[in-house]
Every structure is written in C-alpha cells, then in structure tokens.
Enzyme design. Structure first.
Site, PDB file in Angstrom:
ATOM      1  N   HIS A 183       0.801  -1.230   0.054  1.00 20.84           N
ATOM      2  CA  HIS A 183      -0.066   0.022  -0.020  1.00 20.84           C
ATOM      3  C   HIS A 183       0.789   1.207  -0.131  1.00 20.84           C
ATOM      4  O   HIS A 183       1.941   1.346   0.213  1.00 20.84           O
ATOM      5  CB  HIS A 183      -0.920   0.136   1.227  1.00 20.84           C
ATOM      6  CG  HIS A 183      -0.210   0.210   2.597  1.00 20.84           C
ATOM      7  ND1 HIS A 183       0.136   1.311   3.198  1.00 20.84           N
ATOM      8  CD2 HIS A 183      -0.008  -1.083   3.342  1.00 20.84           C
ATOM      9  CE1 HIS A 183       0.909   0.870   4.275  1.00 20.84           C
ATOM     10  NE2 HIS A 183       0.771  -0.431   4.418  1.00 20.84           N
ATOM     11  N   CYS A 199       3.023  -5.179   6.627  1.00 20.17           N
ATOM     12  CA  CYS A 199       2.478  -4.772   5.123  1.00 20.17           C
ATOM     13  C   CYS A 199       3.818  -4.316   4.551  1.00 20.17           C
ATOM     14  O   CYS A 199       5.038  -3.874   5.184  1.00 20.17           O
ATOM     15  CB  CYS A 199       1.336  -3.752   5.295  1.00 20.17           C
ATOM     16  SG  CYS A 199      -0.494  -4.349   5.731  1.00 20.17           S
TER      17      CYS A 199
END
Length: 223
Positions: A183, A199
């Site tokens: 992301h 992440c």
C-alpha cells in the site's frame, strides 16, 4: 572502525582516507544515534546522528533511550526512485518479488529485467515470507486497525476513511486472505525502513504506478 576506542584515532582514519563527507556542526545538531555506515560503492563513511557525541567522549553508546547499535544500523536504508534494472529470476514476467532485506519490490519484466521500487517492510518480529496472490485492489482504501494493533496502540481510531491522511495511502493491493497489503503511505519518509506491522509500504506515486501495471491474481513472492 567499530573496534577503535579512541575518538581521535577514528577521526584520523576518516580524514586520512578521505571518507568523512559531512560536517561536525551538522551532526552535532541531530539527535538519533546510530553507528557508522560504509557506503562501499562510493567509498564514504556516513557518521549517523548522535555518533559524533560518542566520539567526543560520551560515556556510553548508544544512549540508553535509543535503539541498539545493531538495530539502528539494520534500519538505515535510503529509498531509491523506481527504475528498470537487470534481474535474474525463474518467475514469469508480471510476477511481484519482494526482497525484504533489500527493502525492494521487483515487478518482473521480460528479458531478464525488472522494475524496482523501494518499500518499507515489517519491523523486527513482524517480517514474513511466502507466496500469495493479489486478491483485490482499492483506491484510497479505508483503514481498520486489527485487534492486536489496537491493543498495542489504544490511541488509534477503530476506523479511518480513505484519504491523504490515511496510513494506507492512495492504493492498497490486498494479499490473499491475509491482513497484509502492498500500500501507499501518508509518511513517505518511512519507505525504505523497517517500521510496519508486516505490510509493505510504498510512496503514493509508486503504489499508483504499480497498481496500474498489475491485476487481481498477480503472484507475489516474499523473500
């Protein structure tokens, strides 16, 4: 150099071989300490903020409030602009390969090349490896911190709408049925560091570019 105990001897070595590229005044104004890092390609030794105090006679290094020297050194990575590079792999073009140690994401291209992006990765204890596929893509995604994160950080909101202030940034590529994503970020300075909960962070510009190039079902290999 790490074994030299005398600040005078360290400075003498640095000046003698021409490896001291920054001023003492600039370093004295900084706060977060970490040990010297040798840039072998450019033949420079970068004295990280706070180390100058140690050389000038501090009783201990690193200071008690800071991270350990090894942890500081391992987190020193500079984000590099995306670029096409030579890259040998048996994976098919279109595959995403993430090399966490190098803080790099490679989108495999034909003819032994890949598009390289800088990424932020999981901090110590939150790294992982394996193979997943992109299960969905979202623009300006909303964010709901998982329960374990809320337990660690009760100050976080239970829900945050998508937008420039959202930690997921401009795009999110969801990995299988996991809670992990590739992301964007509202903190571009964190790209190139190990600071996430597993992440992979990119600058908003890079994650938009990547999202345009891949589709749902793309294979993602995390090394």
């Amino acid at each position: 150099m790490a074994v030299l105990k005398s600040g005078t001897r360290v400075f003498a070595v640095l000046f003698a071989v021409g490896l001291f590229p920054v001023s003492i005044g600039a370093l004295a104004q900084t706060r977060e300490p970490s040990p010297p890092v040798l840039d072998k390609k450019n033949r420079k030794v970068w004295l990280q903020p706070g180390y100058i105090d140690f050389l000038m006679g501090s009783e201990s290094y690193p200071p008690r409030h800071s991270r350990s020297a090894s942890a500081s050194a391992s987190s020193i990575h500079t984000a590099i602009a995306r670029q096409m590079v030579a890259y040998a792999t048996h994976e098919k073009p279109g595959t995403i390969i993430i090399e966490t140690q190098d803080r790099a994401l490679y989108l495999v291209q034909p003819n032994g090349r890949a598009l390289r992006y800088s990424i932020g990765v999981g901090r110590e204890g939150y790294g992982w490896r394996g193979t997943e596929r992109i299960s969905s893509k979202r623009e300006w995604p909303e964010w709901r911190p998982p329960a374990d994160m809320l337990a660690r950080r009760p100050d976080l909101p239970a829900h945050m709408a998508g937008g420039p202030d959202n930690p997921l940034g401009a795009r999110a590529l969801y990995l299988g049925n996991t809670l992990y994503r590739i992301h964007g970020s509202n903190e571009p300075g964190s790209v190139g560091q190990s600071s996430s909960s597993g992440c992979f962070r990119m600058t908003n510009d890079d994650v938009v570019d990547l999202s345009r190039r891949v589709k749902v079902g793309t294979k993602v290999v995390v090394l």
